[in-house]
Design an enzyme around this catalytic site. Sequence first.
Site, PDB file in Angstrom:
ATOM      1  N   CYS A 123      57.868  32.946  -5.974  1.00 38.42           N
ATOM      2  CA  CYS A 123      56.850  32.016  -6.476  1.00 38.42           C
ATOM      3  C   CYS A 123      57.490  30.667  -6.807  1.00 38.42           C
ATOM      4  O   CYS A 123      58.130  30.517  -7.854  1.00 38.42           O
ATOM      5  CB  CYS A 123      56.177  32.619  -7.711  1.00 38.42           C
ATOM      6  SG  CYS A 123      55.009  31.491  -8.469  1.00 38.42           S
TER       7      CYS A 123
ATOM      8  N   CYS B 118      56.155  28.941  -9.977  1.00 35.37           N
ATOM      9  CA  CYS B 118      56.575  29.577 -11.240  1.00 35.37           C
ATOM     10  C   CYS B 118      58.025  29.210 -11.549  1.00 35.37           C
ATOM     11  O   CYS B 118      58.371  28.925 -12.696  1.00 35.37           O
ATOM     12  CB  CYS B 118      56.505  31.101 -11.150  1.00 35.37           C
ATOM     13  SG  CYS B 118      55.025  31.744 -10.394  1.00 35.37           S
ATOM     14  N   ASP B 119      58.891  29.251 -10.539  1.00 33.17           N
ATOM     15  CA  ASP B 119      60.335  29.200 -10.787  1.00 33.17           C
ATOM     16  C   ASP B 119      61.011  27.925 -10.293  1.00 33.17           C
ATOM     17  O   ASP B 119      62.198  27.714 -10.572  1.00 33.17           O
ATOM     18  CB  ASP B 119      61.015  30.409 -10.105  1.00 33.17           C
ATOM     19  CG  ASP B 119      60.481  31.727 -10.640  1.00 33.17           C
ATOM     20  OD1 ASP B 119      60.048  31.754 -11.809  1.00 33.17           O
ATOM     21  OD2 ASP B 119      60.495  32.724  -9.900  1.00 33.17           O
TER      22      ASP B 119
END
Length: 300
Positions: A130, A133-134
Site C-alpha cells: 500500500c 499507507c507506507d
Amino acid sequence: MYDIVIIGAGPAGLTAAIHARRAEKSVLVLEASSYGGQIINTPVIENYPAAADISGFDFAQSIYNQAVKLGAEIKFEKAIRIENTEYDKSVVTPKGSYKCKAVIIATGSLNRKLGLDNEDNLAGRGVSYCATCDGAFYKNKPVAVVGGGNTALEDALYLADIAQTVYLIHRRDTFRGEEATVSKLKQRDNVKFILNSTVTKLNAEKRLKSIEVTSTDGSTQTIEVNGLFTAIGRIPENQSFADVVSLDKDGYIIADETCKTNAKGIFTAGDNRTKSVRQLVTAASDGAIAATEAIKYIAE
Ligand code: NAP
C-alpha cells in the site's frame, strides 16, 4: 429477517446498499475489515465521472456516509458462510447468523504476493502492499514498485513525489494499466522503468536492503532499495461461498452483467465476479445492478 444482506463494504457493496435503501428494503452490510475496499489505497481518482480529483479515502468515506444516511445497517463482522434453503438464506459470521431474502456478495479481493522466501517476514520492514499507507516512510529514499496494472502505475506516480528514485519493475514490456498514467511516469526524471523483469530475491538484514531482479534474458542485477511496493493484482475472496455459488478456475464468481449467480437470490457485484473491466466505475455499476436484481427477486 433482512431483505438483503450485502457482504462487503467496498464501492460495489455500498452502492448496492444505497440502491436497496432507496427502494426501502432493509439492508445489512457485513464488512470483515474497514469500509471502502481497495480504493482507499488510491491516492487520487481521476477516472470516475464527475469526481476528477478526489482521494480514494475521501471517496470511500463519502459513499459510506451516503449508505448510512439512507439507513443501511453496517456490522464489522466477517461472513464465513451462506446457508441457502428454498425459503430463506442466512449469512453466518463468528458473531451471529443473519436471515435474509437475498444476498449480494461484494467481497472484492486480496493482494497477490510475489511468493518470495522472506516476503512475509519483511512486510512492514520494507515490503509493502500500500503506497499511500507506507509511502511517507520512504522520503528521499530509493524504492521499487512491481506490477504493470493501474495500481502499480498509480503507486509509482504517487511515490515519485516522495521517494528519491522509483524503479518500476514489470514482467512484460507493455503495461496493462492506462497509457495516460504511463505517459505521466515517463515525464518523471526519478522514475526508472525496468521491463521484462521480475523480482527474484529480497536481500535484508533487519529491513529490506536490496532486491535481485532477473530479466527474461536470464541476466540479474541487484538494486538497492529501502522499500518494495508490490502491486501485482489481487485474488478474489470467494472461497467461503464456493459451496453455494459457482466459481471459475481463478476463483471469481461466475456472473454476467445481470450480477446473478447460479444460485437463486444470491447476487454478486464488483471485482470478485467474472468480468473484463475491473474499475471503480464498474464496481459501482455492479452494485446498482445487483441491488436492482435483488429487489426484483424479492418482489417475485
Ligand atoms: P491488475 O490489473 O490485475 O495488474 C496486475 C499486474 O501485475 C499485471 O501487470 C501483471 O502482469 C502483474 N503480475 C501479476 N502476477 C505477477 C507476478 N507473479 N509477478 C510479477 N507481476 C505480476 O491488478 P491491479 O493493478 O491491482 O488492478 C486491479 C483492478 O483494479 C484492475 O482492473 C485495475 O484497472 C483496477 N484499478 C483501477 C483503478 C482506477 O480505476 N483508478 C486504480 C487501481 C486499480 P501482466 O500484465 O503481465 O499480466
